[in-house]
Write an enzyme that holds these catalytic residues in place. Structure first.
Site, PDB file in Angstrom:
ATOM      1  N   ARG A 215       0.840  -1.209   0.000  1.00 50.38           N
ATOM      2  CA  ARG A 215       0.000   0.000   0.000  1.00 50.38           C
ATOM      3  C   ARG A 215       0.869   1.251   0.000  1.00 50.38           C
ATOM      4  O   ARG A 215       0.562   2.240  -0.668  1.00 50.38           O
ATOM      5  CB  ARG A 215      -0.898   0.016   1.234  1.00 50.38           C
ATOM      6  CG  ARG A 215      -1.977  -1.030   1.213  1.00 50.38           C
ATOM      7  CD  ARG A 215      -2.818  -0.931   2.477  1.00 50.38           C
ATOM      8  NE  ARG A 215      -3.782  -2.009   2.537  1.00 50.38           N
ATOM      9  CZ  ARG A 215      -3.946  -2.812   3.573  1.00 50.38           C
ATOM     10  NH1 ARG A 215      -3.229  -2.640   4.675  1.00 50.38           N
ATOM     11  NH2 ARG A 215      -4.851  -3.762   3.547  1.00 50.38           N
ATOM     12  N   PHE A 231     -11.449  -5.141  -5.616  1.00 50.25           N
ATOM     13  CA  PHE A 231     -11.408  -6.004  -4.421  1.00 50.25           C
ATOM     14  C   PHE A 231     -10.929  -5.162  -3.225  1.00 50.25           C
ATOM     15  O   PHE A 231      -9.982  -5.523  -2.531  1.00 50.25           O
ATOM     16  CB  PHE A 231     -10.479  -7.212  -4.607  1.00 50.25           C
ATOM     17  CG  PHE A 231     -10.741  -8.015  -5.860  1.00 50.25           C
ATOM     18  CD1 PHE A 231     -11.726  -8.998  -5.881  1.00 50.25           C
ATOM     19  CD2 PHE A 231     -10.013  -7.780  -7.020  1.00 50.25           C
ATOM     20  CE1 PHE A 231     -11.957  -9.746  -7.038  1.00 50.25           C
ATOM     21  CE2 PHE A 231     -10.242  -8.519  -8.181  1.00 50.25           C
ATOM     22  CZ  PHE A 231     -11.218  -9.507  -8.187  1.00 50.25           C
ATOM     23  N   ASP A 253     -15.968  -3.663  -4.537  1.00 49.58           N
ATOM     24  CA  ASP A 253     -15.939  -4.971  -3.881  1.00 49.58           C
ATOM     25  C   ASP A 253     -17.340  -5.561  -3.983  1.00 49.58           C
ATOM     26  O   ASP A 253     -18.334  -4.825  -3.954  1.00 49.58           O
ATOM     27  CB  ASP A 253     -15.539  -4.825  -2.399  1.00 49.58           C
ATOM     28  CG  ASP A 253     -15.065  -6.131  -1.796  1.00 49.58           C
ATOM     29  OD1 ASP A 253     -13.841  -6.273  -1.549  1.00 49.58           O
ATOM     30  OD2 ASP A 253     -15.911  -7.028  -1.568  1.00 49.58           O
ATOM     31  N   SER A 254     -17.417  -6.898  -4.088  1.00 44.97           N
ATOM     32  CA  SER A 254     -18.743  -7.514  -4.208  1.00 44.97           C
ATOM     33  C   SER A 254     -19.476  -7.518  -2.867  1.00 44.97           C
ATOM     34  O   SER A 254     -20.687  -7.701  -2.822  1.00 44.97           O
ATOM     35  CB  SER A 254     -18.614  -8.942  -4.751  1.00 44.97           C
ATOM     36  OG  SER A 254     -17.770  -9.681  -3.910  1.00 44.97           O
ATOM     37  N   ASP A 301      -6.515  -7.106  -6.249  1.00 49.96           N
ATOM     38  CA  ASP A 301      -6.117  -7.903  -5.072  1.00 49.96           C
ATOM     39  C   ASP A 301      -7.242  -8.874  -4.710  1.00 49.96           C
ATOM     40  O   ASP A 301      -7.900  -8.721  -3.677  1.00 49.96           O
ATOM     41  CB  ASP A 301      -5.808  -6.957  -3.898  1.00 49.96           C
ATOM     42  CG  ASP A 301      -5.267  -7.717  -2.692  1.00 49.96           C
ATOM     43  OD1 ASP A 301      -4.730  -8.828  -2.875  1.00 49.96           O
ATOM     44  OD2 ASP A 301      -5.396  -7.198  -1.567  1.00 49.96           O
ATOM     45  N   CYS A 341      -2.844 -14.211  -3.539  1.00 50.11           N
ATOM     46  CA  CYS A 341      -2.539 -14.668  -2.171  1.00 50.11           C
ATOM     47  C   CYS A 341      -2.809 -16.165  -2.034  1.00 50.11           C
ATOM     48  O   CYS A 341      -2.944 -16.676  -0.929  1.00 50.11           O
ATOM     49  CB  CYS A 341      -3.316 -13.863  -1.139  1.00 50.11           C
ATOM     50  SG  CYS A 341      -5.090 -13.983  -1.331  1.00 50.11           S
TER      51      CYS A 341
HETATM   52  N1  SAH Z   1      -7.285  -5.375  -1.011  1.00 47.13           N
HETATM   53  C1  SAH Z   1      -7.955  -5.637   0.240  1.00 47.13           C
HETATM   54  C2  SAH Z   1      -8.135  -7.102   0.534  1.00 47.13           C
HETATM   55  C3  SAH Z   1      -8.906  -7.849  -0.522  1.00 47.13           C
HETATM   56  S1  SAH Z   1      -9.628  -9.311   0.088  1.00 47.13           S
HETATM   57  C4  SAH Z   1      -7.197  -4.920   1.363  1.00 47.13           C
HETATM   58  O1  SAH Z   1      -6.104  -4.400   1.132  1.00 47.13           O
HETATM   59  O2  SAH Z   1      -7.703  -4.884   2.476  1.00 47.13           O
HETATM   60  C5  SAH Z   1     -10.585  -9.824  -1.238  1.00 47.13           C
HETATM   61  C6  SAH Z   1     -11.904  -9.091  -1.403  1.00 47.13           C
HETATM   62  O3  SAH Z   1     -12.494  -9.505  -2.645  1.00 47.13           O
HETATM   63  C7  SAH Z   1     -12.969  -9.363  -0.347  1.00 47.13           C
HETATM   64  O4  SAH Z   1     -13.337  -8.169   0.268  1.00 47.13           O
HETATM   65  C8  SAH Z   1     -14.166  -9.943  -1.127  1.00 47.13           C
HETATM   66  O5  SAH Z   1     -15.417  -9.447  -0.676  1.00 47.13           O
HETATM   67  C9  SAH Z   1     -13.901  -9.444  -2.523  1.00 47.13           C
HETATM   68  N2  SAH Z   1     -14.447 -10.246  -3.632  1.00 47.13           N
HETATM   69  C10 SAH Z   1     -14.512 -11.600  -3.747  1.00 47.13           C
HETATM   70  N3  SAH Z   1     -14.997 -11.948  -4.951  1.00 47.13           N
HETATM   71  C11 SAH Z   1     -15.251 -10.796  -5.624  1.00 47.13           C
HETATM   72  C12 SAH Z   1     -15.769 -10.487  -6.932  1.00 47.13           C
HETATM   73  N4  SAH Z   1     -16.103 -11.452  -7.785  1.00 47.13           N
HETATM   74  N5  SAH Z   1     -15.874  -9.195  -7.288  1.00 47.13           N
HETATM   75  C13 SAH Z   1     -15.538  -8.213  -6.433  1.00 47.13           C
HETATM   76  N6  SAH Z   1     -15.049  -8.444  -5.190  1.00 47.13           N
HETATM   77  C14 SAH Z   1     -14.914  -9.710  -4.792  1.00 47.13           C
END
Ligand code: SAH
Length: 397
Positions: A215, A231, A253-254, A301, A341
């Site tokens: 970040r 995400f 985010d979903s 991510d 990850c």
């Molecule tokens: N980048 C974030 C962590 C991401 S965790 C940080 O730094 O804190 C992964 C995220 O992806 C979760 O919040 C989950 O809700 C989201 N997610 C999962 N599948 C998804 C999709 N198809 N479209 C959008 N978001 C999604």
């Protein structure tokens, strides 16, 4: 000295332990004592009766997680010693500061505490057991935290309902082991940015601490850029992009709940700042529908696409598809921060998936940085499975 139960290995099954790999697979065991119970501390011996290590036993492919390769008791002083070592490492490299009260104190095998995760949010420690032995030891661990971190920790929350085998004869109720009064601030400080943390219902222990350094790098790239944080979860990358002087930041985010917390976090740090907006949407749909050249910095991510080896092929296709969608839309000269990850996907496999996406898009792509997990998520050199987070910073022309 405690008399621990003894486990002997089959001939020639001692090699990986002699190289300090901390797992004993069930197929390596010659015989188990009759009265053994899951979570027991056991001593492991080679076929010729040489002592190999002491660790926690449980039913499953990984039958014993070694905690020490020396003969010793796994008692209060063991946990104090390991936690002190872990804390001193983090403190000595400058991770423990008033403007950064959020860090991972214990990262399982990386801190020679297989099966245990501890994240620190100011005066709160969130303890997560991934083995039954650590569940059984939870009160010893909470007490050791109090001794080692002295007065800086007032609350210890235990969050293991989702991380322990559900068939095990235990009842790991999520609850406070220490403190828990209502005055507990639900805000974590990372590099002087504030984040609301929902450790009870949130993912992991409430925050993705492992992206802190990545970040910071994004912050340095954000000036005057239009940033799409795909995400976004609770807005980690978004907040750094805002502070870095981005022209615009869009978090997607979903999970509507995650987006709501992300919005609150941006407000907490920047008030009502018109540069920020968010959308609760599916990543693939959003990327498909957005116009070309709308963003010149895209963060990808996603959650782990592969949680076990059987899912690797599909996951690689998923990474390829996701990165292709970004390559097709990012503006000329734009930057992509892309991550995986999934522990079962290697750095090389991930890079190959991104390479395939680049090739299909036909765009010129340069790798500017190769990213990893930070020092508070250390990798035990004898346990390469501990490496899971990998990322690439790409420039796309
Ligand atoms: N980048 C974030 C962590 C991401 S965790 C940080 O730094 O804190 C992964 C995220 O992806 C979760 O919040 C989950 O809700 C989201 N997610 C999962 N599948 C998804 C999709 N198809 N479209 C959008 N978001 C999604």
């Amino acid at each position: 000295m405690n008399q621990y139960k003894k486990i002997s290995l089959k001939p020639k099954k001692d090699e990986s332990l002699k190289r300090f790999h901390p797992w004993v697979f069930s197929g390596a065991i010659a015989s188990l004592p009759d009265n053994i119970e899951e979570g027991d501390v056991v001593e492991v011996y080679a076929h010729d009766n040489t002592f190999l290590g002491v660790g926690h036993y449980q039913i499953g492919t990984i039958a014993v997680r070694i905690l020490s390769f020396q003969e010793r008791e796994i008692d209060a002083s063991f946990f104090e010693e390991r936690l002190r070592e872990a804390y001193q490492m983090r403190d000595s490299i400058g991770l423990v500061r008033p403007d950064n009260n959020t860090y991972r104190l214990v990262h399982g095998e990386g801190d020679m505490l297989a099966g245990l995760i501890i994240d620190i949010y100011g005066g709160l420690a969130v303890v997560q057991a991934h083995s039954i032995g650590m569940h059984v030891s939870r009160h010893l661990i909470a007490a050791a935290l109090k001794v080692v971190l002295d007065n800086s920790i007032q609350h210890v929350y235990y969050k293991s309902e989702g991380t322990l085998p559900f068939k095990a004869p235990i009842n790991p109720e999520d609850s406070f082991l220490l403190g828990g009064e209502s005055d507990l601030a639900k805000v974590a400080i990372e590099n002087n940015l504030n984040f609301k943390i929902d450790w009870e219902k949130g993912q992991k222990t409430g925050f993705f601490i492992d992206q802190r350094e990545n970040r910071s790098l994004l912050e340095a790239y954000s000036k005057n850029r239009s940033v799409l944080n795909m995400f976004c979860y609770t807005g980690g990358f978004s907040a750094y992009a805002m502070r870095g002087g981005a022209k615009e930041v869009v978090g997607v985010d979903s999970s509507a709940k995650a987006v709501m917390i992300a919005d609150e976090n941006i407000k907490l740090n920047f008030g009502d700042d018109e540069r920020y907006s968010s959308s609760s949407d599916d990543a693939f749909k959003f990327l498909k529908e957005m116009p070309n050249d709308a963003y010149d910095l895209i963060v990808l991510d996603p959650p782990a696409f592969a949680k076990h080896r059987g899912a690797v092929r599909n996951a690689l296709q998923g990474y390829k598809k996701l990165n292709l969608a970004a390559f097709e839309k990012v503006s000329k000269g734009g930057i992509i921060f892309t991550f995986s990850c999934s522990q079962v996907i290697s750095r090389e496999q991930f890079r190959l998936a991104v390479f395939s996406a680049a090739a299909i898009s036909g765009r010129k792509v340069k790798i500017l940085h190769q990213l990893s997990q930070p020092a508070d998520h250390p990798i035990n050199i004898y346990h390469p499975e501990g490496e899971y987070l990998k990322g690439l910073v790409l420039q796309v022309s």
